[in-house]
Design a protein around this motif. Structure first.
Motif, mmCIF file in Angstrom:
data_model
loop_
_atom_site.group_PDB
_atom_site.id
_atom_site.type_symbol
_atom_site.label_atom_id
_atom_site.label_comp_id
_atom_site.label_asym_id
_atom_site.label_seq_id
_atom_site.Cartn_x
_atom_site.Cartn_y
_atom_site.Cartn_z
ATOM 1 N N ALA A 145 0.770 5.728 -5.386
ATOM 2 C CA ALA A 145 -0.435 6.117 -6.431
ATOM 3 C C ALA A 145 0.051 5.500 -7.895
ATOM 4 O O ALA A 145 -0.603 5.394 -8.647
ATOM 5 N N ASN A 146 1.551 5.366 -7.889
ATOM 6 C CA ASN A 146 2.203 5.323 -9.306
ATOM 7 C C ASN A 146 2.615 3.861 -9.370
ATOM 8 O O ASN A 146 3.554 3.497 -10.158
ATOM 9 N N ASP A 158 -0.134 -1.196 -12.759
ATOM 10 C CA ASP A 158 -1.484 -1.639 -12.727
ATOM 11 C C ASP A 158 -1.669 -3.041 -12.708
ATOM 12 O O ASP A 158 -0.761 -3.871 -13.181
ATOM 13 N N SER A 188 -4.897 -2.994 -8.224
ATOM 14 C CA SER A 188 -5.892 -2.200 -8.752
ATOM 15 C C SER A 188 -5.918 -0.707 -8.521
ATOM 16 O O SER A 188 -4.960 -0.085 -7.407
ATOM 17 N N GLY A 189 -6.689 0.078 -9.237
ATOM 18 C CA GLY A 189 -6.597 1.661 -8.843
ATOM 19 C C GLY A 189 -7.386 2.026 -7.561
ATOM 20 O O GLY A 189 -6.635 2.680 -6.806
ATOM 21 N N LYS A 205 -4.356 1.009 -5.040
ATOM 22 C CA LYS A 205 -3.252 2.440 -4.999
ATOM 23 C C LYS A 205 -3.910 3.369 -4.370
ATOM 24 O O LYS A 205 -2.911 4.109 -3.746
ATOM 25 N N ALA A 206 -4.983 3.862 -4.543
ATOM 26 C CA ALA A 206 -5.678 4.908 -3.900
ATOM 27 C C ALA A 206 -5.550 4.748 -2.550
ATOM 28 O O ALA A 206 -5.340 5.883 -1.732
#
Length: 171
Positions: free
Chosen positions: A27-28, A31, A77-78, A81-82
């Motif tokens: 998650a971290n 980006d 990308s978000g 990561k999610a």
């Protein structure tokens, strides 16, 4: 009965503590950058906005910027990561935390690509030449240009020649 409940609570507490390293790491992660911004004709201000301050800047005698050297990590990308975090969390649950043995080292290694570019500008501070400096940037440029940006056995000088001829804006 009471001892069984205490044991269950302890095991659940341990599982919660064990699982989570890879979830947190996924998650971290850094980006992702908008790599399509690195094109000829792009204003320097756009480059600075996307890639941050360069590690080096050289100016001409008139005060305009001749070139910048950027170094950054192109992450994820978000959504990616999610998705990775969710996968690790579910895998932790199904394996009672054993997935961490695999997932934590994977997340430690898969932390984005180190990109370094030398970007030359016109007198109007628009991109005229793109020179990939790092191996990851050179690989990215070869993929983006379908192999026209040189090969991995060439020297930096030949990469510069290839990049100059490929990306130089028409006069």
């Amino acid at each position: 009965m009471k001892l069984n409940a205490i044991f269950t609570l302890i095991v659940m507490g341990l599982l919660i503590n064990i699982s989570g390293c890879s979830v947190y790491m996924a998650a971290n992660q850094p980006d992702g950058k908008e790599m399509s911004m690195i094109i000829e004709g792009q204003p320097r201000s756009v480059m600075l906005g996307e890639f941050g301050q360069p590690i080096s800047t050289v100016k001409r005698a008139d005060g305009s910027v001749e070139y910048d050297v950027f170094s950054f990590v192109d992450g994820y990308s978000g959504g990616a990561k999610a998705g990775r975090a969710l996968f690790h969390g579910v895998a932790d649950l199904f394996t009672c935390g054993l997935w961490e043995v695999v997932a934590t080292p994977v997340e430690a290694v898969a932390d984005g690509s180190r990109m370094s570019y030398k970007i030359l500008y016109s007198e109007q501070e628009e991109v005229v030449t793109i020179i990939p400096l790092s191996k990851d940037a050179q690989k990215y440029e070869r993929r983006r240009t379908n192999g026209l940006a040189g090969n991995s056995h060439t020297t930096n000088t030949s990469h510069k020649k290839t990049a100059d001829s490929k990306y130089r804006a028409p006069k």
